[in-house]
Design an enzyme around this catalytic site. Structure first.
Site, PDB file in Angstrom:
ATOM      1  N   ASP A  96     -31.203 103.219 -42.968  1.00  0.00           N
ATOM      2  CA  ASP A  96     -30.787 102.073 -42.208  1.00  0.00           C
ATOM      3  C   ASP A  96     -31.389 100.594 -43.264  1.00  0.00           C
ATOM      4  OD1 ASP A  96     -30.794  99.899 -40.330  1.00  0.00           O
ATOM      5  OD2 ASP A  96     -32.441 100.329 -39.349  1.00  0.00           O
TER       6      ASP A  96
ATOM      7  N   ASP B  46     -23.540  99.450 -39.881  1.00  0.00           N
ATOM      8  CA  ASP B  46     -24.924  99.746 -39.715  1.00  0.00           C
ATOM      9  C   ASP B  46     -25.165 100.994 -39.126  1.00  0.00           C
ATOM     10  OD1 ASP B  46     -27.701  99.305 -39.664  1.00  0.00           O
ATOM     11  OD2 ASP B  46     -27.622  97.179 -38.991  1.00  0.00           O
TER      12      ASP B  46
ATOM     13  N   HIS C 254     -26.924  95.399 -44.247  1.00  0.00           N
ATOM     14  CA  HIS C 254     -28.024  94.766 -44.765  1.00  0.00           C
ATOM     15  C   HIS C 254     -28.776  95.583 -45.511  1.00  0.00           C
ATOM     16  CE1 HIS C 254     -31.154  96.845 -41.899  1.00  0.00           C
ATOM     17  NE2 HIS C 254     -29.956  97.082 -41.087  1.00  0.00           N
TER      18      HIS C 254
ATOM     19  N   GLU D 298     -31.602  91.326 -41.676  1.00  0.00           N
ATOM     20  CA  GLU D 298     -31.278  91.887 -40.199  1.00  0.00           C
ATOM     21  C   GLU D 298     -32.328  92.398 -39.355  1.00  0.00           C
ATOM     22  OE1 GLU D 298     -29.544  94.754 -37.190  1.00  0.00           O
ATOM     23  OE2 GLU D 298     -31.131  94.944 -38.915  1.00  0.00           O
ATOM     24  N   GLU D 299     -33.270  92.769 -40.192  1.00  0.00           N
ATOM     25  CA  GLU D 299     -34.361  93.640 -39.547  1.00  0.00           C
ATOM     26  C   GLU D 299     -35.440  92.552 -38.414  1.00  0.00           C
ATOM     27  OE1 GLU D 299     -34.456  96.496 -38.725  1.00  0.00           O
ATOM     28  OE2 GLU D 299     -33.734  97.820 -40.229  1.00  0.00           O
TER      29      GLU D 299
ATOM     30  N   HIS E 228     -35.935 104.100 -38.219  1.00  0.00           N
ATOM     31  CA  HIS E 228     -37.175 103.259 -38.366  1.00  0.00           C
ATOM     32  C   HIS E 228     -38.311 104.358 -38.478  1.00  0.00           C
ATOM     33  CE1 HIS E 228     -35.636  99.060 -37.132  1.00  0.00           C
ATOM     34  NE2 HIS E 228     -34.729  99.997 -37.919  1.00  0.00           N
TER      35      HIS E 228
HETATM   36 ZN   LIG Z   1     -29.909  98.229 -39.503  1.00  0.00          ZN
END
Ligand SMILES: [Zn+2]
Length: 352
Positions: free
Chosen positions: A188, A243, A71, A222-223, A323
């Protein structure tokens, strides 16, 4: 197999991709960039209504298909409120802690296409004014955007074109150290996206015929939980989410190997397909870790939830402080690139 990973090329592409803002819901520019990247290589692709990209390589076997997804959407924010003090209140896009963006430089993307700079700060930041600044909770009430324009009130803000619903992206601060670490926000899942693009390039340039028709799906939601759960061709048997691997206390995943996920919050991944990945890593001497991610879901689990009858698995580079201020090492990207290549050229998992 060493030649499936071009270090300089990968780092250069990753740097370009992390520097294109793409919070979930605002991914047009990055998707256009990826589309152009594929077109330049002569790779055909389709765009879904949700804005994702699917590129298909026809294989020797065109009956049973594979799909690999990464993603390209990231965490970000949206203007929640134009405040009377000349600052902005934010609403989160994706899941993170406010302290992970405190102090970060940001860009506000206005409806007319202007990019206005700012900084994400606690309202009570100045220690010369607010005695207990360090103790105040970091939340949406206290976190605001200081805009780098001469604005004193909400009217001034509206006059420069900022409004509720404008997207806000965080500066990635991409940096590669001599010791081989890559530090940046949004590794990510832009690290995996980069590796999938590099793999497609490798297959195309070397004219490799894959054993099965293989779809590469660059997802863009995706998030927020529904990136890769649609537009899956019905012939797809194996579905791999590429991922990030989650690092922390008690985790096996690290920044130097490829992390294969046995189970996350959504439950176990497909046993035989996961074993197949482990066996490939062993056979080809690729450094890997098998792990469980405690608070995690992927586009593969989203596809299962959406009702697709596929074998699903998850692997990718280990990402430290996910994150937030993310970091990985070139070794982890290399191991992931190698596992990707041996997987797409391997035989499918057979039923006993
Ligand atoms: Zn991810």
């Amino acid at each position: 197999m060493n030649d499936v990973f071009y270090k300089e090329d990968t780092i250069d592409l990753l740097g370009r991709i992390v520097n294109i803002p793409s919070p979930s819901g605002y991914t047009k520019t990055i998707i256009k960039f990826i589309g152009e990247y594929l077109s330049d290589l002569g790779i055909d692709y389709k765009k879904t209504n949700k804005g994702a990209i699917i590129a298909t390589f026809i294989g020797e076997d065109n009956e049973s298909h594979r799909l690999l997804t990464a993603h390209v959407d990231t965490l970000g924010a949206m203007v929640k409120e134009v405040k009377s003090n000349g600052r902005l209140k934010l609403a989160m896009v994706g899941g993170f802690n406010w302290n992970a963006v405190e102090g970060e430089y940001c860009t506000i993307h206005t409806a007319s296409g202007k990019k206005i700079r700012g900084t994400i700060l606690m309202h009570e930041t100045s220690v010369h004014v607010y005695a207990k600044a360090g103790e105040i909770k970091r939340d949406e009430k206290h976190i605001e955007v200081r805009i780098d324009e001469k604005v004193k009130n909400s009217e001034d803000i509206r006059n420069i074109g900022i409004n509720v619903g404008d997207f806000v992206s965080f500066d990635p601060r991409f940096e590669v150290t001599e010791s081989g670490f890559i530090k940046s926000r949004h590794l990510d899942d832009k690290a995996s996206t980069t590796l999938l693009l590099q793999l497609m390039k490798y297959i195309k340039v070397n004219n490799i015929k894959l054993p099965y028709t293989t779809h590469f799906y660059i997802s863009n939601n995706e998030e927020i939980g529904y990136g890769g759960n649609s537009n899956i061709p019905e012939q797809v048997v194996e579905y791999i989410a590429v991922d990030m691997g989650a690092i922390g206390d008690g985790q096996a995943t690290d920044e130097y190997t490829v992390s294969i996920c046995a189970k996350d919050s959504s439950g176990p991944y497909h046993y035989d397909l996961t074993r197949h990945l482990v066996n490939l890593a062993e056979q080809h001497k690729i450094d890997y870790k098998l792990d469980i991610y405690p608070y995690y879901g992927s586009d593969a689990s989203a596809a299962i939830r959406a009702g697709f009858d596929v074998k699903h698995a998850l692997f990718g580079p280990g990402i430290e402080s996910s994150h937030a201020y993310e970091r990985t090492h070139i070794d982890s990207l290399k191991a992931t690139a190698q596992l990707l290549y041996v997987y797409v050229t391997s035989a499918m998992v057979k039923e006993d």
